[in-house]
Design an enzyme around this catalytic site. Sequence first.
Site, PDB file in Angstrom:
ATOM      1  N   ASP A  67      46.399  37.359  38.489  1.00 34.24           N
ATOM      2  CA  ASP A  67      46.326  38.761  38.187  1.00 34.24           C
ATOM      3  C   ASP A  67      45.304  38.997  37.189  1.00 34.24           C
ATOM      4  OD1 ASP A  67      47.842  36.939  36.464  1.00 34.24           O
ATOM      5  OD2 ASP A  67      49.014  38.285  35.525  1.00 34.24           O
ATOM      6  N   HIS A  68      44.644  38.083  36.685  1.00 28.91           N
ATOM      7  CA  HIS A  68      43.428  38.481  35.781  1.00 28.91           C
ATOM      8  C   HIS A  68      42.064  38.173  36.386  1.00 28.91           C
ATOM      9  CE1 HIS A  68      46.116  38.579  32.135  1.00 28.91           C
ATOM     10  NE2 HIS A  68      46.841  37.955  33.068  1.00 28.91           N
TER      11      HIS A  68
HETATM   12 ZN   LIG Z   1      48.151  34.006  33.003  1.00 26.02          ZN
END
Ligand SMILES: [Zn+2]
Length: 309
Positions: A67-68
């Site tokens: 998610d990053h």
């Molecule tokens: Zn994380």
Amino acid sequence: MSMRELVVLGTASQAPTRQRNHNGYVLRWDDEVILFDPGEGSQRQLLHTTVTASDLTRICVTHFHGDHCLGLPGTIQRLSLDRVPHPVAVHFPAGGAEYFARLRHATSFYETAELRVEPIEADGQRIALSCGTLEARRLRHPIETYGYRLVEPDGHRMLPEKLAAYGIAGPAVGELIRVGHLDLDGRRVTRDEVSEPRHGQRFAFVMDTGLCDGVYALAEHADLLVIESTFLESEAALAAEVGHLTAAQAARVATESGVRRLVLTHFSQRYPDSRRFHDEAREYFDGDLIIAEDLTTVQLPPRRVASAG
Ligand SMILES: [Zn+2]
């Protein structure tokens, strides 16, 4: 003053929802346009904002959970597709270099963009920018993770009416700032006589961490703090176990660190009603509080007023 603002691309942790894209943020700060933690879909989210891929000057990744960083392949390829004319610096935890290499070359593409790859090797690493210092601090998460802050040094604001009173104009102003004084017809005018102290501004970005010293080091006196609050206090034990913060913890950090504007984000999909993050944080923080929503813009608050002396 130049534009200083945060453009929110996405606000979901782990799994996107119908309302929230994976994480992603752009900080505009004078001549720097920094993309933080581009999750999946970041390239398309940019299209809904006033930022283009070609505007980006720098990319900062806190850690290599999907998610990053799953937005890196698309964003990096877009830089080449758009023939971005300037080099783009990229920072990420050095221990994740293998992940970065894979994401960068996830598929075949014609690479024209110049990436300046500068991994973060150690806690406290500093990168000098023309507008201040970018600093990375180690956070507490199951994999190597760094938060970032941008610190503008304190300076001076020249007072036009005082400059005019002494007849100082043009290149003499630059000399006065540089040297600290100016000799005019036998009289010395000092910089302090014609200026007032100007507080430097601070931006901090704290993602994916349990509470630790690095969180406080980054948040200290931030004018704008973007911080994860994946969970609520009802899940505090789970948050600690998996290396995340609750809204209450994030808010307490902000209060204890003298933060002015607090942006909570990186919400777990388990909470459909984001007002709960606001209500919980409000109990511990009485400054500007923003529950981040996709495709919104948050301004840096006006400069802190310099105290006398
Ligand atoms: Zn994380």
